[in-house]
Design an enzyme around this catalytic site. Structure first.
Site, PDB file in Angstrom:
ATOM      1  N   CYS A  66      -1.744  20.645  -7.805  1.00  0.00           N
ATOM      2  CA  CYS A  66      -2.729  20.316  -8.833  1.00  0.00           C
ATOM      3  C   CYS A  66      -1.925  20.203 -10.128  1.00  0.00           C
ATOM      4  O   CYS A  66      -0.698  20.092 -10.076  1.00  0.00           O
ATOM      5  CB  CYS A  66      -3.868  21.329  -8.902  1.00  0.00           C
ATOM      6  N   GLY A  67      -2.576  20.230 -11.276  1.00  0.00           N
ATOM      7  CA  GLY A  67      -1.822  20.029 -12.504  1.00  0.00           C
ATOM      8  C   GLY A  67      -0.760  21.088 -12.719  1.00  0.00           C
ATOM      9  O   GLY A  67       0.403  20.793 -12.992  1.00  0.00           O
ATOM     10  N   GLY A  69      -0.542  23.829 -10.383  1.00  0.00           N
ATOM     11  CA  GLY A  69      -0.323  24.494  -9.098  1.00  0.00           C
ATOM     12  C   GLY A  69      -1.068  25.809  -8.982  1.00  0.00           C
ATOM     13  O   GLY A  69      -1.164  26.373  -7.891  1.00  0.00           O
ATOM     14  N   GLY A  71      -4.443  26.517  -9.675  1.00  0.00           N
ATOM     15  CA  GLY A  71      -5.724  26.385  -8.989  1.00  0.00           C
ATOM     16  C   GLY A  71      -5.541  26.157  -7.499  1.00  0.00           C
ATOM     17  O   GLY A  71      -6.255  26.737  -6.673  1.00  0.00           O
TER      18      GLY A  71
END
Ligand code: RB5
Length: 153
Positions: A66-67, A69, A71
């Site tokens: 994800c942006g 990592g 989440g």
């Protein structure tokens, strides 16, 4: 190896690069999405099916992005049987598999560049699970936490 990969919009470009590199390296890749860049998508919608596939043995290991990592790693670790970690360094990419049986590597599409990410993924895939007693003992204690929850998601 059969590898699963998933991302939200925060790692879409990185995922596309890694999928191509993994296939070129001879791996079979199962892509859990996102299949297009959509700024409103949500990482649990992609990371959850990836985690379930790892636990079910449909893929051997997973790559979750994800942006940041963060989440992706929080989400993946809610699935019993997943051992996911946010990785930024070569040492942890290897030792996380060996000592801690990490089965999903998490990375941030906004925090690591493509060359570092590819090194981390290759290191993660090349590492093997230790069968040393102290490592298995610790993993047993971790597994007991899941068992205490009844293995429920
Ligand atoms: C999405 O903008 C971002 O919050 C997500 O990709 C991730 O970084 C969360 O941890």
């Amino acid at each position: 190896m059969r590898i699963g990969i998933a991302t939200d919009h925060g790692g879409f470009g990185l995922k596309e690069e890694l999928v191509a590199q993994l296939r070129t390296a001879g791996h079979e890749v199962v892509d859990f999405g996102a299949n297009s860049l959509s700024p409103d998508d949500d990482y649990p919608d992609f990371v959850t099916p990836l985690g379930r596939a790892v636990v079910a043995g449909q893929v051997e290991r997973g790559v979750a992005i994800c942006g940041s990592g963060v989440g992706a790693s929080v989400c993946a670790n809610k699935i019993p049987g997943v051992r996911a970690a946010l990785i930024h360094d070569h040492f942890s990419a290897r030792q996380g598999v060996e000592d801690d049986h990490m089965n999903i590597i998490c990375m941030g599409g906004r925090t690591v560049g493509p060359a570092v990410a590819w090194d981390l993924v290759q290191t993660f895939l090349a590492a093997e699970y230790s069968q040393v007693e102290r490592h298995l003992r610790r993993l047993g204690k971790v597994a007991s936490l899941e068992a205490a929850r009844g293995g429920r998601i």
